[in-house]
Design an enzyme around this catalytic site. Structure first.
Site, PDB file in Angstrom:
ATOM      1  CB  SER A  13      -0.945  -0.075   1.135  1.00  0.00           C
ATOM      2  OG  SER A  13      -0.227   0.197   2.426  1.00  0.00           O
ATOM      3  CG  ASN A  14       3.341   2.893   3.158  1.00  0.00           C
ATOM      4  OD1 ASN A  14       2.693   4.102   3.013  1.00  0.00           O
ATOM      5  ND2 ASN A  14       3.629   2.206   4.078  1.00  0.00           N
ATOM      6  CE  LYS A  58      16.730 -14.716   6.049  1.00  0.00           C
ATOM      7  NZ  LYS A  58      15.420 -15.202   6.404  1.00  0.00           N
ATOM      8  CG  LEU A  85       8.675  -7.275   6.977  1.00  0.00           C
ATOM      9  CD1 LEU A  85       7.794  -8.192   7.287  1.00  0.00           C
ATOM     10  CD2 LEU A  85       8.637  -6.041   7.895  1.00  0.00           C
ATOM     11  CB  ILE A  88      19.613  -2.611   4.517  1.00  0.00           C
ATOM     12  CG1 ILE A  88      18.049  -2.297   4.049  1.00  0.00           C
ATOM     13  CG2 ILE A  88      20.446  -2.003   3.390  1.00  0.00           C
ATOM     14  CD1 ILE A  88      17.459  -3.144   3.145  1.00  0.00           C
ATOM     15  CG  ASN A 102      12.634   1.881   7.079  1.00  0.00           C
ATOM     16  OD1 ASN A 102      11.651   1.177   6.332  1.00  0.00           O
ATOM     17  ND2 ASN A 102      12.734   1.472   8.307  1.00  0.00           N
ATOM     18  CG  HIS A 104       9.882   2.234  12.773  1.00  0.00           C
ATOM     19  ND1 HIS A 104      10.111   0.766  12.782  1.00  0.00           N
ATOM     20  CD2 HIS A 104       9.606   2.185  14.087  1.00  0.00           C
ATOM     21  CE1 HIS A 104      10.038  -0.024  13.899  1.00  0.00           C
ATOM     22  NE2 HIS A 104       9.817   1.024  14.718  1.00  0.00           N
ATOM     23  CG  ASP A 145      13.717   0.230  13.114  1.00  0.00           C
ATOM     24  OD1 ASP A 145      13.450   0.324  11.938  1.00  0.00           O
ATOM     25  OD2 ASP A 145      13.039  -0.614  13.721  1.00  0.00           O
ATOM     26  CD  GLU A 174       3.111   3.224   7.564  1.00  0.00           C
ATOM     27  OE1 GLU A 174       3.933   2.900   8.408  1.00  0.00           O
ATOM     28  OE2 GLU A 174       2.038   2.605   6.633  1.00  0.00           O
TER      29      GLU A 174
END
EC number: 2.1.2.2
Length: 191
Positions: A13-14, A58, A85, A88, A102, A104, A145, A174
């Site tokens: 959605s963002n 991964k 999720l 980085i 980012n 949060h 974060d 957001e």
């Protein structure tokens, strides 16, 4: 033209709001959607919007070249994390230092770090009887974060709020702020 990659893991959605914001932008283009989950909603958005995708795995992300070469092959010069999720890795941070942001779903430095995402954040905020929560848009560094804050917006928490109702308030913040703030940060790079 500044080419931007959006990294997302979920519904998107963002990502959709950001794509919409930059649709006919004279100097910024969303050129790539990077996703770590086959079947994630954001991949459907990319398909609908005719934006190339990069599905990452991964091992290469954390122990390989962190997809730096693939991003450079797409001429990406800026990365927006929109519900991505995975942490980085340092090599990717280094390759795009100061060019990764980012969002949060809490007011950092509170309620950040490993495992603090989505409903986990909202539940922790409510359990702590906070009077307000909000969003933090920040630069990305090697820690969860942690990078310097660019922008925060707040919302009130009422006694009747649940993690689900708080999530709705946070999503509204957001969607209202992330595309605009991302644009301001990217345009600052040009000047």
């Amino acid at each position: 033209m500044i080419k931007v990659a959006i990294f997302a893991s979920g519904a998107g959605s963002n990502a959709q709001k950001i794509i919409d914001h930059f649709k006919d932008h004279p100097s910024i283009k969303i050129s790539l959607i990077v996703c770590n989950k086959p079947g994630a909603g954001v991949l459907g958005i990319a398909d609908k919007e005719n934006i190339p995708t990069l599905l990452i795995e991964k091992e290469q992300f954390f122990r390989g070249d962190h997809y730096v070469h693939a991003l450079k092959a797409h001429d990406i010069s800026f990365i927006i994390l929109a519900g991505f999720l995975w942490k980085i890795p340092g090599g990717l941070v280094e390759a795009f230092r100061g060019h990764i942001i980012n969002i949060h779903p809490a007011l950092l430095p509170k309620y950040g770090g490993k495992g603090m995402y989505g409903q986990f954040v909202h539940a922790a905020v409510i359990e702590a009887a906070e009077k307000e929560s909000g969003i933090t848009i920040h630069y990305v560094d090697e820690q969860y974060d942690h990078g310097s804050t660019i922008f925060q917006a707040t919302c009130e928490i009422t006694p009747s709020d649940t993690p689900e109702t708080l999530a709705q308030k946070i999503h509204a913040l957001e969607h209202a702020h992330f595309p605009r703030v991302a644009e301001e940060v990217i345009l600052q790079l040009k000047s």
